[in-house]
Write a protein that holds these residues in place. Structure first.
Motif, PDB file in Angstrom:
ATOM      1  N   ASP A 144      74.870  65.270  68.064  1.00 21.58           N
ATOM      2  CA  ASP A 144      75.946  66.022  68.707  1.00 21.58           C
ATOM      3  C   ASP A 144      76.134  65.576  70.147  1.00 21.58           C
ATOM      4  OD1 ASP A 144      76.893  67.505  66.634  1.00 21.58           O
ATOM      5  OD2 ASP A 144      76.092  69.422  67.319  1.00 21.58           O
ATOM      6  N   VAL A 145      77.375  65.537  70.565  1.00 20.13           N
ATOM      7  CA  VAL A 145      77.717  65.106  71.915  1.00 20.13           C
ATOM      8  C   VAL A 145      77.537  66.254  72.914  1.00 20.13           C
ATOM      9  CG1 VAL A 145      79.555  64.177  73.361  1.00 20.13           C
ATOM     10  CG2 VAL A 145      79.331  63.411  70.995  1.00 20.13           C
ATOM     11  N   ALA A 146      77.946  67.446  72.525  1.00 18.59           N
ATOM     12  CA  ALA A 146      77.896  68.597  73.434  1.00 18.59           C
ATOM     13  C   ALA A 146      76.455  69.043  73.669  1.00 18.59           C
ATOM     14  CB  ALA A 146      78.706  69.747  72.856  1.00 18.59           C
ATOM     15  N   GLU A 147      76.121  69.233  74.923  1.00 20.52           N
ATOM     16  CA  GLU A 147      74.753  69.632  75.282  1.00 20.52           C
ATOM     17  C   GLU A 147      74.377  70.986  74.686  1.00 20.52           C
ATOM     18  OE1 GLU A 147      72.095  70.511  79.262  1.00 20.52           O
ATOM     19  OE2 GLU A 147      73.876  69.256  79.427  1.00 20.52           O
ATOM     20  N   MET A 148      75.310  71.945  74.709  1.00 18.64           N
ATOM     21  CA  MET A 148      75.023  73.273  74.173  1.00 18.64           C
ATOM     22  C   MET A 148      74.801  73.219  72.661  1.00 18.64           C
ATOM     23  SD  MET A 148      74.267  76.280  74.732  1.00 18.64           S
ATOM     24  CE  MET A 148      74.759  76.925  76.288  1.00 18.64           C
ATOM     25  N   SER A 149      75.519  72.358  71.993  1.00 18.45           N
ATOM     26  CA  SER A 149      75.345  72.199  70.555  1.00 18.45           C
ATOM     27  C   SER A 149      73.967  71.597  70.239  1.00 18.45           C
ATOM     28  CB  SER A 149      76.452  71.329  69.975  1.00 18.45           C
ATOM     29  OG  SER A 149      76.420  71.348  68.574  1.00 18.45           O
ATOM     30  N   ARG A 150      73.536  70.650  71.053  1.00 19.53           N
ATOM     31  CA  ARG A 150      72.184  70.086  70.870  1.00 19.53           C
ATOM     32  C   ARG A 150      71.122  71.149  71.100  1.00 19.53           C
ATOM     33  NH1 ARG A 150      74.260  65.846  73.894  1.00 19.53           N
ATOM     34  NH2 ARG A 150      72.943  66.386  75.649  1.00 19.53           N
ATOM     35  N   PHE A 151      71.327  72.004  72.105  1.00 12.87           N
ATOM     36  CA  PHE A 151      70.400  73.110  72.367  1.00 12.87           C
ATOM     37  C   PHE A 151      70.326  74.044  71.161  1.00 12.87           C
ATOM     38  CE2 PHE A 151      69.973  77.558  73.673  1.00 12.87           C
ATOM     39  CZ  PHE A 151      68.690  77.530  74.204  1.00 12.87           C
ATOM     40  N   MET A 152      71.479  74.385  70.585  1.00  8.07           N
ATOM     41  CA  MET A 152      71.511  75.265  69.418  1.00  8.07           C
ATOM     42  C   MET A 152      70.837  74.589  68.215  1.00  8.07           C
ATOM     43  SD  MET A 152      72.828  78.040  70.553  1.00  8.07           S
ATOM     44  CE  MET A 152      73.253  79.016  69.128  1.00  8.07           C
ATOM     45  N   ALA A 153      70.991  73.282  68.113  1.00  7.29           N
ATOM     46  CA  ALA A 153      70.344  72.548  67.022  1.00  7.29           C
ATOM     47  C   ALA A 153      68.823  72.623  67.153  1.00  7.29           C
ATOM     48  CB  ALA A 153      70.811  71.098  67.013  1.00  7.29           C
ATOM     49  N   TRP A 154      68.322  72.515  68.390  1.00  2.00           N
ATOM     50  CA  TRP A 154      66.875  72.651  68.595  1.00  2.00           C
ATOM     51  C   TRP A 154      66.398  74.049  68.220  1.00  2.00           C
ATOM     52  CZ3 TRP A 154      63.271  69.246  68.637  1.00  2.00           C
ATOM     53  CH2 TRP A 154      63.572  67.935  69.009  1.00  2.00           C
ATOM     54  N   GLY A 155      67.208  75.045  68.496  1.00  2.00           N
ATOM     55  CA  GLY A 155      66.869  76.410  68.078  1.00  2.00           C
ATOM     56  C   GLY A 155      66.797  76.520  66.565  1.00  2.00           C
ATOM     57  N   GLU A 156      67.727  75.864  65.879  1.00  2.00           N
ATOM     58  CA  GLU A 156      67.713  75.860  64.414  1.00  2.00           C
ATOM     59  C   GLU A 156      66.444  75.198  63.890  1.00  2.00           C
ATOM     60  OE1 GLU A 156      70.625  74.631  60.688  1.00  2.00           O
ATOM     61  OE2 GLU A 156      70.902  73.630  62.611  1.00  2.00           O
ATOM     62  N   ILE A 157      66.056  74.110  64.511  1.00  2.00           N
ATOM     63  CA  ILE A 157      64.826  73.417  64.111  1.00  2.00           C
ATOM     64  C   ILE A 157      63.623  74.343  64.276  1.00  2.00           C
ATOM     65  CG2 ILE A 157      63.233  71.562  64.757  1.00  2.00           C
ATOM     66  CD1 ILE A 157      65.766  69.896  65.495  1.00  2.00           C
ATOM     67  N   ILE A 158      63.513  74.962  65.426  1.00  2.00           N
ATOM     68  CA  ILE A 158      62.362  75.829  65.720  1.00  2.00           C
ATOM     69  C   ILE A 158      62.302  77.009  64.757  1.00  2.00           C
ATOM     70  CG2 ILE A 158      61.420  77.428  67.447  1.00  2.00           C
ATOM     71  CD1 ILE A 158      62.490  75.359  69.565  1.00  2.00           C
ATOM     72  N   LEU A 159      63.430  77.647  64.509  1.00  2.00           N
ATOM     73  CA  LEU A 159      63.442  78.814  63.621  1.00  2.00           C
ATOM     74  C   LEU A 159      63.169  78.424  62.170  1.00  2.00           C
ATOM     75  CD1 LEU A 159      66.429  80.766  65.179  1.00  2.00           C
ATOM     76  CD2 LEU A 159      64.018  81.448  65.196  1.00  2.00           C
ATOM     77  N   SER A 160      63.674  77.286  61.732  1.00  2.00           N
ATOM     78  CA  SER A 160      63.412  76.871  60.353  1.00  2.00           C
ATOM     79  C   SER A 160      61.948  76.473  60.170  1.00  2.00           C
ATOM     80  CB  SER A 160      64.351  75.742  59.923  1.00  2.00           C
ATOM     81  OG  SER A 160      64.207  74.608  60.738  1.00  2.00           O
ATOM     82  N   VAL A 161      61.362  75.825  61.161  1.00  2.00           N
ATOM     83  CA  VAL A 161      59.937  75.481  61.084  1.00  2.00           C
ATOM     84  C   VAL A 161      59.082  76.755  61.115  1.00  2.00           C
ATOM     85  CG1 VAL A 161      58.031  74.385  62.346  1.00  2.00           C
ATOM     86  CG2 VAL A 161      60.154  73.141  61.975  1.00  2.00           C
ATOM     87  N   ALA A 162      59.484  77.723  61.920  1.00  2.00           N
ATOM     88  CA  ALA A 162      58.747  78.995  61.981  1.00  2.00           C
ATOM     89  C   ALA A 162      58.775  79.702  60.633  1.00  2.00           C
ATOM     90  CB  ALA A 162      59.331  79.895  63.065  1.00  2.00           C
ATOM     91  N   PHE A 163      59.950  79.746  59.988  1.00  3.42           N
ATOM     92  CA  PHE A 163      60.024  80.367  58.666  1.00  3.42           C
ATOM     93  C   PHE A 163      59.168  79.618  57.662  1.00  3.42           C
ATOM     94  CE2 PHE A 163      61.666  80.704  54.378  1.00  3.42           C
ATOM     95  CZ  PHE A 163      61.636  82.077  54.195  1.00  3.42           C
ATOM     96  N   PHE A 164      59.272  78.300  57.664  1.00  4.61           N
ATOM     97  CA  PHE A 164      58.511  77.472  56.725  1.00  4.61           C
ATOM     98  C   PHE A 164      57.011  77.721  56.881  1.00  4.61           C
ATOM     99  CE2 PHE A 164      56.496  73.405  55.512  1.00  4.61           C
ATOM    100  CZ  PHE A 164      56.988  73.285  54.225  1.00  4.61           C
ATOM    101  N   ALA A 165      56.531  77.698  58.116  1.00  5.48           N
ATOM    102  CA  ALA A 165      55.101  77.905  58.368  1.00  5.48           C
ATOM    103  C   ALA A 165      54.661  79.307  57.969  1.00  5.48           C
ATOM    104  CB  ALA A 165      54.793  77.648  59.843  1.00  5.48           C
ATOM    105  N   CYS A 166      55.420  80.311  58.347  1.00  2.00           N
ATOM    106  CA  CYS A 166      55.048  81.691  58.013  1.00  2.00           C
ATOM    107  C   CYS A 166      55.052  81.919  56.509  1.00  2.00           C
ATOM    108  CB  CYS A 166      55.977  82.684  58.703  1.00  2.00           C
ATOM    109  SG  CYS A 166      55.689  82.842  60.471  1.00  2.00           S
ATOM    110  N   ALA A 167      56.047  81.374  55.815  1.00  2.00           N
ATOM    111  CA  ALA A 167      56.117  81.534  54.363  1.00  2.00           C
ATOM    112  C   ALA A 167      54.917  80.872  53.696  1.00  2.00           C
ATOM    113  CB  ALA A 167      57.420  80.963  53.820  1.00  2.00           C
ATOM    114  N   LEU A 168      54.587  79.654  54.097  1.00  2.00           N
ATOM    115  CA  LEU A 168      53.449  78.965  53.484  1.00  2.00           C
ATOM    116  C   LEU A 168      52.129  79.656  53.790  1.00  2.00           C
ATOM    117  CD1 LEU A 168      54.232  75.162  53.834  1.00  2.00           C
ATOM    118  CD2 LEU A 168      54.634  76.682  51.912  1.00  2.00           C
TER     119      LEU A 168
END
Length: 132
Positions: free
Chosen positions: A82-106
């Motif tokens: 993504d070109v937009a800085e805010m969109s990249r920030f939101m993408a990092w949030g998506e990564i963190i939250l999806s990894v958190a769910f994955f780890a907690c579920a496992l």
């Protein structure tokens, strides 16, 4: 058993947070089009396992931990491309939250998988079937 409550709460919190995060991203914070985007509909698949996760359904936690990896992949691609800085920030949030769910579920499922393996081994020992 206290750990199980923590991991279950973590799975719920990260899943709900991811749903709100993605809607906010595509509708308010950094939409592709002004006024929001149909990309907000990508949260719909996350609503399907929500009830099962809340009810501690093991099968739902198992398959949803695999589905969440699609959101990790999307976040990784958009964080990189993504070109937009805010969109990249939101993408990092998506990564963190999806990894958190994955780890907690496992981690929540871990004792149940161990118990199932032990039970299967005991059953195989009773019927005297050779196994590893």
């Amino acid at each position: 058993m206290e750990n199980q409550k923590f991991f279950h709460a973590g799975a719920i919190a990260s899943l709900v947070a991811l749903i709100f995060w993605l809607v906010a991203w595509e509708m308010v914070v950094a939409p592709i089009h002004a006024g929001g985007s149909l990309l907000a509909l990508k949260v719909l698949p996350l609503l399907i396992p929500l009830r099962g996760v809340l009810k501690r359904e093991l099968y739902t936690l198992q398959w949803s931990s695999m589905v969440i990896l699609l959101y990790f992949a999307e976040g990784a691609v958009r964080a990189w491309a993504d070109v937009a800085e805010m969109s990249r920030f939101m993408a990092w949030g998506e990564i963190i939250l999806s990894v958190a769910f994955f780890a907690c579920a496992l981690l929540y499922l871990r004792p149940y998988k161990k118990a199932a393996k032990k039970l299967a081994k005991e059953l195989l020992d009773k019927v005297k079937v050779p196994h590893d």
